[in-house]
Design a protein around this motif. Structure first.
Motif, PDB file in Angstrom:
ATOM      1  N   ARG A  22     -27.358 -19.846  22.229  1.00 44.38           N
ATOM      2  CA  ARG A  22     -26.528 -18.860  22.906  1.00 44.38           C
ATOM      3  C   ARG A  22     -25.020 -19.271  23.176  1.00 44.38           C
ATOM      4  O   ARG A  22     -24.786 -20.209  23.629  1.00 44.38           O
ATOM      5  CB  ARG A  22     -27.430 -18.482  24.306  1.00 44.38           C
ATOM      6  CG  ARG A  22     -28.829 -18.128  24.138  1.00 44.38           C
ATOM      7  CD  ARG A  22     -29.346 -16.963  23.846  1.00 44.38           C
ATOM      8  NE  ARG A  22     -28.224 -15.988  24.427  1.00 44.38           N
ATOM      9  CZ  ARG A  22     -27.925 -15.000  23.930  1.00 44.38           C
ATOM     10  NH1 ARG A  22     -28.147 -14.526  22.568  1.00 44.38           N
ATOM     11  NH2 ARG A  22     -27.283 -13.884  24.707  1.00 44.38           N
ATOM     12  N   TYR A  61     -35.329 -11.965  15.935  1.00 40.66           N
ATOM     13  CA  TYR A  61     -34.568 -11.535  16.974  1.00 40.66           C
ATOM     14  C   TYR A  61     -34.399 -10.001  16.756  1.00 40.66           C
ATOM     15  O   TYR A  61     -33.911  -9.259  15.672  1.00 40.66           O
ATOM     16  CB  TYR A  61     -33.128 -12.133  17.059  1.00 40.66           C
ATOM     17  CG  TYR A  61     -32.980 -13.307  17.514  1.00 40.66           C
ATOM     18  CD1 TYR A  61     -33.066 -13.651  18.974  1.00 40.66           C
ATOM     19  CD2 TYR A  61     -33.246 -14.447  16.764  1.00 40.66           C
ATOM     20  CE1 TYR A  61     -32.898 -14.928  19.583  1.00 40.66           C
ATOM     21  CE2 TYR A  61     -33.100 -15.684  17.225  1.00 40.66           C
ATOM     22  CZ  TYR A  61     -32.933 -15.909  18.599  1.00 40.66           C
ATOM     23  OH  TYR A  61     -32.971 -17.179  19.085  1.00 40.66           O
ATOM     24  N   ASP A 116     -32.989  -7.299  14.173  1.00 41.54           N
ATOM     25  CA  ASP A 116     -31.927  -7.659  14.061  1.00 41.54           C
ATOM     26  C   ASP A 116     -31.308  -8.631  13.278  1.00 41.54           C
ATOM     27  O   ASP A 116     -30.737  -8.570  12.279  1.00 41.54           O
ATOM     28  CB  ASP A 116     -31.151  -7.591  15.445  1.00 41.54           C
ATOM     29  CG  ASP A 116     -29.629  -7.870  15.633  1.00 41.54           C
ATOM     30  OD1 ASP A 116     -28.985  -7.057  14.944  1.00 41.54           O
ATOM     31  OD2 ASP A 116     -29.096  -8.741  16.070  1.00 41.54           O
ATOM     32  N   THR A 117     -32.092 -10.014  13.291  1.00 43.99           N
ATOM     33  CA  THR A 117     -31.694 -10.919  12.480  1.00 43.99           C
ATOM     34  C   THR A 117     -32.822 -11.985  12.719  1.00 43.99           C
ATOM     35  O   THR A 117     -33.723 -11.894  13.451  1.00 43.99           O
ATOM     36  CB  THR A 117     -30.471 -11.572  13.047  1.00 43.99           C
ATOM     37  OG1 THR A 117     -30.002 -12.602  12.035  1.00 43.99           O
ATOM     38  CG2 THR A 117     -30.169 -12.287  14.176  1.00 43.99           C
ATOM     39  N   HIS A 170     -33.376 -22.107  21.042  1.00 45.83           N
ATOM     40  CA  HIS A 170     -32.799 -20.629  21.623  1.00 45.83           C
ATOM     41  C   HIS A 170     -31.901 -20.561  22.647  1.00 45.83           C
ATOM     42  O   HIS A 170     -30.827 -19.942  22.603  1.00 45.83           O
ATOM     43  CB  HIS A 170     -34.122 -19.767  21.941  1.00 45.83           C
ATOM     44  CG  HIS A 170     -33.499 -18.626  22.739  1.00 45.83           C
ATOM     45  ND1 HIS A 170     -33.115 -17.543  21.867  1.00 45.83           N
ATOM     46  CD2 HIS A 170     -33.628 -18.137  23.989  1.00 45.83           C
ATOM     47  CE1 HIS A 170     -32.854 -16.665  22.765  1.00 45.83           C
ATOM     48  NE2 HIS A 170     -33.182 -16.792  24.101  1.00 45.83           N
ATOM     49  N   ASP A 211     -33.021  -8.254  19.783  1.00 45.28           N
ATOM     50  CA  ASP A 211     -31.548  -8.247  20.313  1.00 45.28           C
ATOM     51  C   ASP A 211     -31.236  -9.507  20.555  1.00 45.28           C
ATOM     52  O   ASP A 211     -32.027 -10.322  20.282  1.00 45.28           O
ATOM     53  CB  ASP A 211     -31.469  -6.936  21.206  1.00 45.28           C
ATOM     54  CG  ASP A 211     -32.542  -7.282  22.450  1.00 45.28           C
ATOM     55  OD1 ASP A 211     -32.671  -8.384  22.842  1.00 45.28           O
ATOM     56  OD2 ASP A 211     -32.805  -6.222  23.011  1.00 45.28           O
ATOM     57  N   THR A 212     -30.106  -9.636  21.404  1.00 44.87           N
ATOM     58  CA  THR A 212     -29.846 -10.919  21.869  1.00 44.87           C
ATOM     59  C   THR A 212     -30.622 -11.709  22.716  1.00 44.87           C
ATOM     60  O   THR A 212     -30.682 -13.008  22.769  1.00 44.87           O
ATOM     61  CB  THR A 212     -28.492 -10.947  22.498  1.00 44.87           C
ATOM     62  OG1 THR A 212     -28.264 -10.085  23.580  1.00 44.87           O
ATOM     63  CG2 THR A 212     -27.325 -10.468  21.435  1.00 44.87           C
ATOM     64  N   ARG A 213     -31.670 -11.006  23.274  1.00 47.66           N
ATOM     65  CA  ARG A 213     -32.597 -11.703  24.310  1.00 47.66           C
ATOM     66  C   ARG A 213     -33.978 -11.527  23.998  1.00 47.66           C
ATOM     67  O   ARG A 213     -34.858 -12.070  24.427  1.00 47.66           O
ATOM     68  CB  ARG A 213     -32.291 -11.010  25.769  1.00 47.66           C
ATOM     69  CG  ARG A 213     -30.891 -11.367  26.186  1.00 47.66           C
ATOM     70  CD  ARG A 213     -30.849 -10.991  27.624  1.00 47.66           C
ATOM     71  NE  ARG A 213     -29.374 -11.165  28.179  1.00 47.66           N
ATOM     72  CZ  ARG A 213     -28.755 -12.286  28.321  1.00 47.66           C
ATOM     73  NH1 ARG A 213     -29.420 -13.530  28.376  1.00 47.66           N
ATOM     74  NH2 ARG A 213     -27.457 -12.310  28.670  1.00 47.66           N
TER      75      ARG A 213
END
Length: 159
Positions: free
Chosen positions: A23, A125, A113-114, A19, A127-129
């Motif tokens: 990023r 995920y 999200d993905t 992870h 969100d991004t975090r």
């Protein structure tokens, strides 16, 4: 589809490394620091910088690499209660539910999200975090793993 799972510390640490390394901002920083370290080595070998400058750049590289490889994943693992529970996860037409002995939580597919895959996990995920690790070992057969992958592909398509 329903799966049951707990977490293996070594595999979770590896997934957290994955992870962090994937990023974009961390990747860029690692590339820049590696280029800086190579440049300082070349400059040291050509006697354009002192040994102290080379040692400082090497120390910077070692600290950065150890923080992303050892410190951050272990810190996240120790702080997260999630990895200490056994879970049941139900994949439904309108979303998915994660349950354990102290409660459960339901997410609609649109909140996802993905997803990404690492060797031992599906990373879901929000969100991004914010993400959830689902062990591939929770799937009893290769067919069940393929079915889960299909479910995730269908419900994250176009995002």
């Amino acid at each position: 589809m329903t799966i049951h799972f707990g977490y293996n510390k070594k595999q979770v640490i590896q997934a957290l490394r994955y992870h962090f390394i994937t990023r974009p901002e961390i990747r860029i920083m690692l590339i820049v620091v590696n280029i800086f370290s190579i440049a300082s080595f070349i400059l040291y070998m050509t006697n354009m910088v002192s040994a102290m400058a080379f040692l400082v750049s090497s120390l910077l590289w070692a600290i950065l690499m150890s923080s992303f490889w050892f410190i951050m994943p272990n810190l996240v693992y120790r702080r997260a209660e999630t990895f200490k529970h056994e879970f049941t996860m139900d994949f439904l037409s309108d979303g998915f539910r994660l349950s354990h002995d102290k409660g459960s939580r339901f997410w609609e597919w649109r909140s996802l999200d993905t997803y990404k895959e690492s060797p031992h996990f599906f990373h879901l995920y929000f969100d991004t975090r914010s993400f959830l690790l689902v062990p591939k070992s929770a799937c009893e057969t290769a067919e069940q793993e393929k079915e889960l992958r299909t479910i995730l592909n269908i419900n994250t398509k176009g995002k």
